[in-house]
Scaffold this motif. Structure first.
Motif, PDB file in Angstrom:
ATOM      1  N   GLU A 145       0.827  -1.172   0.131  1.00  0.00           N
ATOM      2  CA  GLU A 145      -0.013  -0.063  -0.131  1.00  0.00           C
ATOM      3  C   GLU A 145       0.902   1.092  -0.069  1.00  0.00           C
ATOM      4  OE1 GLU A 145      -2.468  -0.130   3.527  1.00  0.00           O
ATOM      5  OE2 GLU A 145      -1.128   0.855   4.827  1.00  0.00           O
ATOM      6  N   ASP A 146       2.004   1.260   0.424  1.00  0.00           N
ATOM      7  CA  ASP A 146       2.984   2.462   0.284  1.00  0.00           C
ATOM      8  C   ASP A 146       3.726   2.157  -0.976  1.00  0.00           C
ATOM      9  OD1 ASP A 146       4.679   4.562   0.924  1.00  0.00           O
ATOM     10  OD2 ASP A 146       5.869   3.521   2.320  1.00  0.00           O
ATOM     11  N   VAL A 147       4.455   1.274  -1.207  1.00  0.00           N
ATOM     12  CA  VAL A 147       5.301   1.368  -2.532  1.00  0.00           C
ATOM     13  C   VAL A 147       4.957  -0.326  -3.260  1.00  0.00           C
ATOM     14  CG1 VAL A 147       7.074   1.310  -3.655  1.00  0.00           C
ATOM     15  CG2 VAL A 147       6.691   2.972  -1.871  1.00  0.00           C
ATOM     16  N   SER A 148       4.489  -0.455  -4.317  1.00  0.00           N
ATOM     17  CA  SER A 148       4.632  -1.745  -5.063  1.00  0.00           C
ATOM     18  C   SER A 148       6.035  -2.211  -5.559  1.00  0.00           C
ATOM     19  CB  SER A 148       3.510  -2.091  -5.882  1.00  0.00           C
ATOM     20  OG  SER A 148       2.149  -1.672  -5.453  1.00  0.00           O
ATOM     21  N   LYS A 149       6.185  -3.405  -5.591  1.00  0.00           N
ATOM     22  CA  LYS A 149       7.608  -3.952  -6.145  1.00  0.00           C
ATOM     23  C   LYS A 149       7.561  -3.477  -7.530  1.00  0.00           C
ATOM     24  CE  LYS A 149       9.962  -8.156  -6.940  1.00  0.00           C
ATOM     25  NZ  LYS A 149      10.290  -9.769  -7.130  1.00  0.00           N
ATOM     26  N   GLY A 150       8.632  -3.021  -7.939  1.00  0.00           N
ATOM     27  CA  GLY A 150       8.975  -2.345  -9.369  1.00  0.00           C
ATOM     28  C   GLY A 150       8.471  -0.961  -9.489  1.00  0.00           C
ATOM     29  N   ASP A 151       8.065  -0.287  -8.530  1.00  0.00           N
ATOM     30  CA  ASP A 151       7.601   1.024  -8.558  1.00  0.00           C
ATOM     31  C   ASP A 151       9.009   1.715  -8.660  1.00  0.00           C
ATOM     32  OD1 ASP A 151       5.054   0.549  -8.856  1.00  0.00           O
ATOM     33  OD2 ASP A 151       4.644   1.435  -6.760  1.00  0.00           O
TER      34      ASP A 151
END
Length: 418
Positions: A145-151
């Motif tokens: 919810e904060d950062v997704s993998k690959g962002d």
């Protein structure tokens, strides 16, 4: 160019197009990266958070269990704290859970302790009484919810703030690729100047405060500062000092001697030994501002600031600071401002932009800005008392009380409030 010089907008265009980020980057530990500009993006190697976890202390259960028996009693089976593996959630039961602990599989809501109307133990173990009304929030922090993998979490060119460093740390980064620090040399010019510690040599001598001012303004930027000292009103001495410094620095900042008087040499030096980007700008204070490069075809910029301290600070904030941020690898953004009611009246000449020192006041529960009465370019006190700058465009000729004016707080220009 009008009678006052080039316009404020044109000067910013020339500066934006005339300067680029310095070449070179370095790996910088997080504890030393505050204020630096990223030279490479930071991509999340895993999602943050990496698992669903509880945002509160309470009881994890399924929403269907919660909604099926409002006000009813359910058993508490299991307990999970932060750092522990979650036990499986038994059907129709709740699991005691603490902040940061992984949510048990099958749990999609956590009841906060304060939302549980009753709890206890009996011969069959622990139990809780459910609230009559199910909470809207799940109280679960979801995976990614904060950062997704690959962002791309942090982009190239951004200037790193404390919260950005925290984000990098949360992604497991201990160092970042940043642009190298910009090398800046600071000079004052004028035969009348003396160091603060020096004895007064004549009744006409003046303590040099400009280098102290500029050094302070540079502190919050990713720069290495060389103090070039006070240069005499001698063209050969100034030329030698600046050409020598241009070989070791990315930018030269001078104060004083930027006009066209007999004892003003900087513009003539730029014309003869370098390239003059512009001289004289239609603003108040700071009209003698000149910008160029040394030597001819050389990469070192030179910003010749006026001599009066108020003009030095205004010109630094409006023109030198954006150039430095550009050199550091950052973007080119207009300082943030807000519109506020004027708590003053004044007349103004058309054709030039003015930056008046302003003091914020609260009047009738609304914010207004007063104009510092003494607007002389040598009054340092006005900068100490002011909260920022009132920016009046070229076509403004009159300001009346209640008119909306543009206000640039010093905090938006890298200067902390007292």
């Amino acid at each position: 160019m009008n009678e006052y010089g080039i316009s404020h907008a044109r000067a910013l265009e020339l500066l934006r197009d005339g300067f680029a980020a310095v070449a070179g980057s370095e790996r910088v530990k997080l504890e030393h990266a505050l204020g630096r500009c990223l030279d490479a993006p930071v991509t999340a190697k895993e999602s943050i958070p990496s698992f669903d976890n509880s945002a509160v202390d309470g009881y994890a259960l399924s929403r269907s269990t919660l909604e099926k028996s409002p006000g009813g009693v359910v058993r508490v089976e299991g307990r999970v704290a932060a750092g522990e593996a979650a036990p499986p959630l038994l059907p129709g039961a709740a699991c005691r859970i603490f902040t940061g602990a992984p949510a048990p599989e099958g749990a999609d809501v956590v009841l906060m302790d304060e939302d549980v109307p009753g709890h206890g133990t009996d011969a069959d173990g622990a139990w809780i009484r459910l609230p009559e009304n199910a909470p809207r929030s799940s109280n679960i922090r979801r995976r990614g919810e904060d950062v997704s993998k690959g962002d791309e979490a942090l982009g190239t060119g951004m200037r790193l703030r404390p919260q950005d460093l925290a984000a990098a740390a949360s992604m497991g980064m201990s160092a970042l690729d940043c642009r190298r620090r910009v090398r800046v040399a600071v000079f004052s010019t004028g035969a009348e100047l003396r160091e603060p510690s020096a004895a007064k040599s004549s009744p006409a001598s003046i303590v040099d405060s400009n280098r102290v001012l500029l050094s302070g303004l540079l502190k919050g930027l990713p720069v290495d500062v060389h103090d070039g000292g006070i240069l005499p009103d001698d063209r050969d001495a100034i030329t030698g000092a600046l050409l020598s410094a241009s070989q070791r620095n990315d930018l030269l900042l001078t104060s004083g001697g930027a006009g066209r008087g007999e004892e003003d040499h900087l513009v003539r030096i730029l014309e003869k030994h370098g390239e003059l980007l512009f001289r004289r700008i239609a603003i108040k204070p700071g009209r003698p501002l000149s910008v160029g490069f040394l030597p001819k075809g050389g990469p070192c910029g030179c910003i010749a600031l006026p001599g009066n301290p108020v003009a030095v600070m205004v010109c630094f904030l409006m023109y030198a600071r954006p150039v430095l941020l550009r050199l550091c690898g950052g973007g080119w953004d207009r300082p943030r401002h807000f519109n506020v009611a004027a708590d003053f009246s004044m007349s103004k000449k058309p054709g030039r932009r003015e930056f008046q020192r302003g003091i914020l006041r609260c009047k009738d529960d609304a914010l207004a800005v007063a104009r510092f009465e003494e607007q002389g370019s040598g009054i340092l006190r006005s900068l100490r008392i002011a909260d920022g700058l009132i920016e009046l465009d070229e076509d403004v000729t009159q300001v009346s009380k209640g008119d909306e004016v543009r206000f640039l707080p010093f905090s938006s220009l890298g200067i902390d409030a007292p």
